[in-house]
Design a protein around this motif. Structure first.
Motif, PDB file in Angstrom:
ATOM      1  N   GLU A 182       0.830  -1.200   0.000  1.00  0.00           N
ATOM      2  CA  GLU A 182       0.000   0.000   0.000  1.00  0.00           C
ATOM      3  C   GLU A 182       0.866   1.251   0.000  1.00  0.00           C
ATOM      4  O   GLU A 182       0.600   2.217  -0.723  1.00  0.00           O
ATOM      5  CB  GLU A 182      -0.892  -0.031   1.242  1.00  0.00           C
ATOM      6  CG  GLU A 182      -1.560   1.292   1.548  1.00  0.00           C
ATOM      7  CD  GLU A 182      -2.147   1.299   2.956  1.00  0.00           C
ATOM      8  OE1 GLU A 182      -2.481   0.209   3.456  1.00  0.00           O
ATOM      9  OE2 GLU A 182      -2.255   2.385   3.535  1.00  0.00           O
ATOM     10  N   TRP A 216       2.130   9.046  -5.114  1.00  0.00           N
ATOM     11  CA  TRP A 216       0.983   9.909  -4.853  1.00  0.00           C
ATOM     12  C   TRP A 216       1.405  11.141  -4.069  1.00  0.00           C
ATOM     13  O   TRP A 216       0.993  12.256  -4.349  1.00  0.00           O
ATOM     14  CB  TRP A 216      -0.069   9.110  -4.084  1.00  0.00           C
ATOM     15  CG  TRP A 216      -1.208   9.912  -3.525  1.00  0.00           C
ATOM     16  CD1 TRP A 216      -2.333  10.289  -4.166  1.00  0.00           C
ATOM     17  CD2 TRP A 216      -1.310  10.403  -2.203  1.00  0.00           C
ATOM     18  NE1 TRP A 216      -3.148  10.990  -3.335  1.00  0.00           N
ATOM     19  CE2 TRP A 216      -2.546  11.073  -2.106  1.00  0.00           C
ATOM     20  CE3 TRP A 216      -0.501  10.354  -1.067  1.00  0.00           C
ATOM     21  CZ2 TRP A 216      -2.983  11.695  -0.939  1.00  0.00           C
ATOM     22  CZ3 TRP A 216      -0.932  10.971   0.104  1.00  0.00           C
ATOM     23  CH2 TRP A 216      -2.162  11.636   0.163  1.00  0.00           C
ATOM     24  N   VAL A 247       0.391  14.844  -5.463  1.00  0.00           N
ATOM     25  CA  VAL A 247      -0.919  15.216  -4.928  1.00  0.00           C
ATOM     26  C   VAL A 247      -1.075  16.736  -4.872  1.00  0.00           C
ATOM     27  O   VAL A 247      -2.166  17.257  -5.070  1.00  0.00           O
ATOM     28  CB  VAL A 247      -1.132  14.584  -3.542  1.00  0.00           C
ATOM     29  CG1 VAL A 247      -0.167  15.170  -2.528  1.00  0.00           C
ATOM     30  CG2 VAL A 247      -2.551  14.734  -3.090  1.00  0.00           C
ATOM     31  N   VAL A 256      -8.957  15.998  -5.832  1.00  0.00           N
ATOM     32  CA  VAL A 256      -9.431  14.721  -6.405  1.00  0.00           C
ATOM     33  C   VAL A 256      -8.508  13.591  -5.970  1.00  0.00           C
ATOM     34  O   VAL A 256      -8.962  12.503  -5.557  1.00  0.00           O
ATOM     35  CB  VAL A 256      -9.482  14.824  -7.946  1.00  0.00           C
ATOM     36  CG1 VAL A 256      -9.822  13.494  -8.547  1.00  0.00           C
ATOM     37  CG2 VAL A 256     -10.494  15.878  -8.367  1.00  0.00           C
ATOM     38  N   ALA A 257      -7.175  13.857  -6.043  1.00  0.00           N
ATOM     39  CA  ALA A 257      -6.212  12.824  -5.667  1.00  0.00           C
ATOM     40  C   ALA A 257      -6.346  12.475  -4.190  1.00  0.00           C
ATOM     41  O   ALA A 257      -6.235  11.311  -3.798  1.00  0.00           O
ATOM     42  CB  ALA A 257      -4.801  13.303  -5.967  1.00  0.00           C
ATOM     43  N   ILE A 292      -9.065  12.677  -2.346  1.00  0.00           N
ATOM     44  CA  ILE A 292     -10.286  11.870  -2.136  1.00  0.00           C
ATOM     45  C   ILE A 292     -10.038  10.426  -2.556  1.00  0.00           C
ATOM     46  O   ILE A 292     -10.392   9.480  -1.842  1.00  0.00           O
ATOM     47  CB  ILE A 292     -11.457  12.458  -2.944  1.00  0.00           C
ATOM     48  CG1 ILE A 292     -11.683  13.924  -2.611  1.00  0.00           C
ATOM     49  CG2 ILE A 292     -12.702  11.624  -2.735  1.00  0.00           C
ATOM     50  CD1 ILE A 292     -12.647  14.177  -1.507  1.00  0.00           C
ATOM     51  N   GLU A 293      -9.379  10.264  -3.708  1.00  0.00           N
ATOM     52  CA  GLU A 293      -9.164   8.900  -4.212  1.00  0.00           C
ATOM     53  C   GLU A 293      -8.240   8.121  -3.273  1.00  0.00           C
ATOM     54  O   GLU A 293      -8.481   6.940  -2.977  1.00  0.00           O
ATOM     55  CB  GLU A 293      -8.579   8.962  -5.623  1.00  0.00           C
ATOM     56  CG  GLU A 293      -9.599   9.356  -6.670  1.00  0.00           C
ATOM     57  CD  GLU A 293      -8.949   9.629  -8.018  1.00  0.00           C
ATOM     58  OE1 GLU A 293      -7.703   9.662  -8.080  1.00  0.00           O
ATOM     59  OE2 GLU A 293      -9.686   9.827  -8.992  1.00  0.00           O
ATOM     60  N   MET A 294      -7.191   8.774  -2.783  1.00  0.00           N
ATOM     61  CA  MET A 294      -6.266   8.059  -1.907  1.00  0.00           C
ATOM     62  C   MET A 294      -6.950   7.696  -0.598  1.00  0.00           C
ATOM     63  O   MET A 294      -6.733   6.616  -0.049  1.00  0.00           O
ATOM     64  CB  MET A 294      -5.017   8.919  -1.635  1.00  0.00           C
ATOM     65  CG  MET A 294      -4.013   8.258  -0.711  1.00  0.00           C
ATOM     66  SD  MET A 294      -3.581   6.539  -1.109  1.00  0.00           S
ATOM     67  CE  MET A 294      -2.417   6.788  -2.425  1.00  0.00           C
ATOM     68  N   ALA A 349     -10.076   7.059  -0.254  1.00  0.00           N
ATOM     69  CA  ALA A 349     -10.962   5.924  -0.547  1.00  0.00           C
ATOM     70  C   ALA A 349     -10.159   4.624  -0.527  1.00  0.00           C
ATOM     71  O   ALA A 349     -10.587   3.610   0.031  1.00  0.00           O
ATOM     72  CB  ALA A 349     -11.626   6.132  -1.900  1.00  0.00           C
ATOM     73  N   PHE A 350      -8.966   4.675  -1.144  1.00  0.00           N
ATOM     74  CA  PHE A 350      -8.077   3.515  -1.150  1.00  0.00           C
ATOM     75  C   PHE A 350      -7.711   3.117   0.270  1.00  0.00           C
ATOM     76  O   PHE A 350      -7.755   1.945   0.658  1.00  0.00           O
ATOM     77  CB  PHE A 350      -6.828   3.870  -1.972  1.00  0.00           C
ATOM     78  CG  PHE A 350      -5.778   2.805  -2.019  1.00  0.00           C
ATOM     79  CD1 PHE A 350      -4.476   3.070  -1.611  1.00  0.00           C
ATOM     80  CD2 PHE A 350      -6.069   1.535  -2.483  1.00  0.00           C
ATOM     81  CE1 PHE A 350      -3.496   2.093  -1.676  1.00  0.00           C
ATOM     82  CE2 PHE A 350      -5.092   0.551  -2.545  1.00  0.00           C
ATOM     83  CZ  PHE A 350      -3.800   0.836  -2.144  1.00  0.00           C
TER      84      PHE A 350
END
Lengths: 110, 81
Positions: A65, A72, A76, A82-83, A85-87, A89-90
């Protein structure tokens, strides 16, 4: 009849070779690992507490991970929210894994 | 052709020494270590690579048992001092 005799002869031959090897083979030498004159008190697989093995595997999974988080972290700032939020979520998905390991006792130390 | 014999003689002339120090053995251990330095010999880190076992001082009961285990783990050719 001929086949039975052949099989019997083969089995007797193999048994004979085993008996010869039992008689002729050298005995194993009684040496062990160097523990300053002591012999191992436990099985080789019991030498280290199992917690080390569990923690090693958990570390390896979350190290993969971290492999995703290193690049990132470099981009970032310029990609923006956006990045982020996506990270997150991951990370939320991986948090499920953490909770599973926690519930299964992989993080228990004693 | 005598190569194995030559190699064995070369190795036997430079044994690795496993030094064990018992009670009152420090002066003897220091003399052993000085002699190893003088001859250019190395100390063994385990009985598997040792050719010479040097016991300094008077080992007690536990140390004597440990020395027997270490002596049994040493491969021939070996010597005990």
């Amino acid at each position: 009849m001929g086949i039975a005799l052949t099989v019997l002869a083969l089995l007797l031959g193999i048994a004979g070779i085993y008996l010869v090897s039992l008689a002729v083979a050298p005995r194993p030498v009684a040496v062990g690992p160097f523990l300053s004159g002591a012999r191992p008190a436990e099985h080789a697989l019991s030498r280290f507490h199992v917690r080390w093995y569990a923690i090693t595997l958990v570390f390896l999974a979350f190290d993969m991970e971290m492999v995703f988080m290193y690049p990132w972290a470099l981009v970032v700032a310029e990609v923006g929210p956006v990045a982020v939020i996506e990270m997150f979520a991951f990370l939320a998905l991986l948090l499920v894994g953490v909770l599973y390991a926690w519930r299964e006792g992989a993080l228990r130390w004693v | 052709m005598g190569l194995s014999a030559w190699l064995l003689r070369y190795a036997a002339g430079r044994p690795r020494v496993l030094v064990v120090c018992g009670a009152y053995g420090t002066p003897y251990r220091l003399r052993v270590e000085a002699e190893l330095r003088r001859r250019g010999w190395l100390e063994a880190r385990s009985p598997a690579e040792a050719s010479l076992l040097a016991v300094c001082g008077r080992p007690g009961a536990e140390l004597a048992a440990a020395i027997e285990v270490v002596w049994a783990d040493m491969a021939v050719p070996r010597a005990r001092v």
